[in-house]
Enzyme design. Structure first.
Site, PDB file in Angstrom:
ATOM      1  N   THR A 212       0.825  -1.207   0.000  1.00 24.84           N
ATOM      2  CA  THR A 212       0.000   0.000   0.000  1.00 24.84           C
ATOM      3  C   THR A 212       0.859   1.257   0.000  1.00 24.84           C
ATOM      4  O   THR A 212       1.992   1.262   0.484  1.00 24.84           O
ATOM      5  CB  THR A 212      -0.918   0.050   1.236  1.00 24.84           C
ATOM      6  OG1 THR A 212      -0.113   0.018   2.426  1.00 24.84           O
ATOM      7  CG2 THR A 212      -1.896  -1.111   1.244  1.00 24.84           C
ATOM      8  N   GLU A 260      -4.114   4.379   3.737  1.00 29.17           N
ATOM      9  CA  GLU A 260      -3.282   3.551   2.870  1.00 29.17           C
ATOM     10  C   GLU A 260      -4.097   3.089   1.664  1.00 29.17           C
ATOM     11  O   GLU A 260      -5.244   2.680   1.806  1.00 29.17           O
ATOM     12  CB  GLU A 260      -2.758   2.335   3.633  1.00 29.17           C
ATOM     13  CG  GLU A 260      -1.923   2.689   4.861  1.00 29.17           C
ATOM     14  CD  GLU A 260      -1.461   1.448   5.605  1.00 29.17           C
ATOM     15  OE1 GLU A 260      -0.698   0.659   5.023  1.00 29.17           O
ATOM     16  OE2 GLU A 260      -1.887   1.274   6.765  1.00 29.17           O
TER      17      GLU A 260
END
Length: 316
Positions: A212, A260
């Site tokens: 991420t 994220e």
């Protein structure tokens, strides 16, 4: 679009103009009505259109510590206003001294002496000057003295968002805080966006097979409620479908709230140090702690599948 910061940035030879004033955070669909009207009126009169806004948010100066979460930073508002056809954006530094300007002094210093207003376009509840003592009635009276028109536009659009409440920045912030990004999207006319620089996190997503981009958000950003969302990641002039996680990562006893974004089906992306944008399309589920890593991985796989479907349907 010209961009000025402070009255001294306005060109000395600036002529007459059509002006609208406000915080315009989010430039939502109600704001768009006013700004479009100002742009159209300016074209009819053959003069430029100017939006006047403030930095920081006036509430932070008048009542320190009450700065509201921002739906859009100033550079994003400028982009949105330029898209609406605005000719110039004036950002006035909002200081304690500036906050003490009387409504009459504000009219003279800003609208008359520097912007040479030919018309001013506002919403019905517009307030300005020290202690917000000025209103559209006072502004209209000043217009007869200083030769400018005042036009009032009803910005109160309503829809399903917020149970039918009139669209406003306050309602949008509330919906974002509640995780209702679909409702926020209805008001804004586009997905709510969070942006910032990608920084190194714990890199657990990479270890789990879902790397991420950990976004260090800008100050005062309005961040959606903890949970998983479908949306898009904008990076390096590319828009990628994304599964977005907001929260403290309770699976690993995290305490810091993060945003994220996993770029779905993308391999080998290196975004560290880049400024990126994350657009929120739809809420998928709330934040949760699972009994095992296997259970977490299974859920993450389902989340990505669901996000892929939602984005594909929105893009279709």
């Amino acid at each position: 679009m010209q961009r000025w910061r402070g009255l001294e940035d306005i060109p000395e030879d600036w002529g007459r103009s059509v002006v609208t004033i406000g915080s315009y955070d989010g430039v939502h669909r109600g704001h768009q009505l006013i700004i479009r009207h100002a742009v159209q009126r300016a074209r009819e009169l053959g003069v430029p259109s100017v939006v006047v806004t403030f930095d920081p948010h006036p509430s932070e100066v008048v009542r320190p510590g009450t700065h509201p979460p921002l739906l859009a930073p100033h550079h994003r508002r400028a982009e949105l206003m330029a898209d609406l056809g605005v000719d110039a954006l004036l950002i006035l530094p909002f200081t304690t001294e500036f906050s003490k300007l009387s409504p009459a002094d504000f009219v003279v210093k800003v609208l008359v002496d520097r912007l040479h207003a030919k018309a001013v376009v506002e919403g019905p509840n517009f307030r300005f000057g020290h202690r917000a003592a000025g209103n559209v009635e006072f502004l209209s009276a000043q217009g007869t003295v200083y030769d400018f028109e005042v036009e009032v536009v009803d910005l109160y659009v309503s829809g399903e968002a917020g149970g039918g409440e009139p669209f406003s920045s306050t309602l949008t912030r509330r919906l974002v805080a509640e995780g209702d990004v679909e409702g926020a999207r209805e008001i804004l006319g586009r997905p709510h966006r969070v942006e910032g620089v990608v920084v190194r996190g714990a890199q657990r997503g990479r270890e789990l097979g879902f790397p991420t981009a950990n976004v260090e958000t800008l100050p005062h950003t309005a961040i959606p409620a903890d949970g998983v969302y479908a949306g898009w990641l904008h990076a390096q002039d590319e828009v990628m479908p994304a599964a977005i996680s907001v929260g403290t990562n309770p699976q690993f006893n995290g305490t810091e709230r993060t945003v994220e974004a996993y770029a779905i089906d993308r391999v080998g992306l290196d975004l560290y140090g880049l400024h990126v944008c994350v657009d929120f399309l739809a809420y998928v589920r709330g934040q949760a702690k699972f009994d095992s890593l296997d259970a977490l991985l299974e859920q993450m796989t389902e989340d990505v599948k669901r996000c892929r479907e939602l984005v594909a349907a929105a893009d279709a």
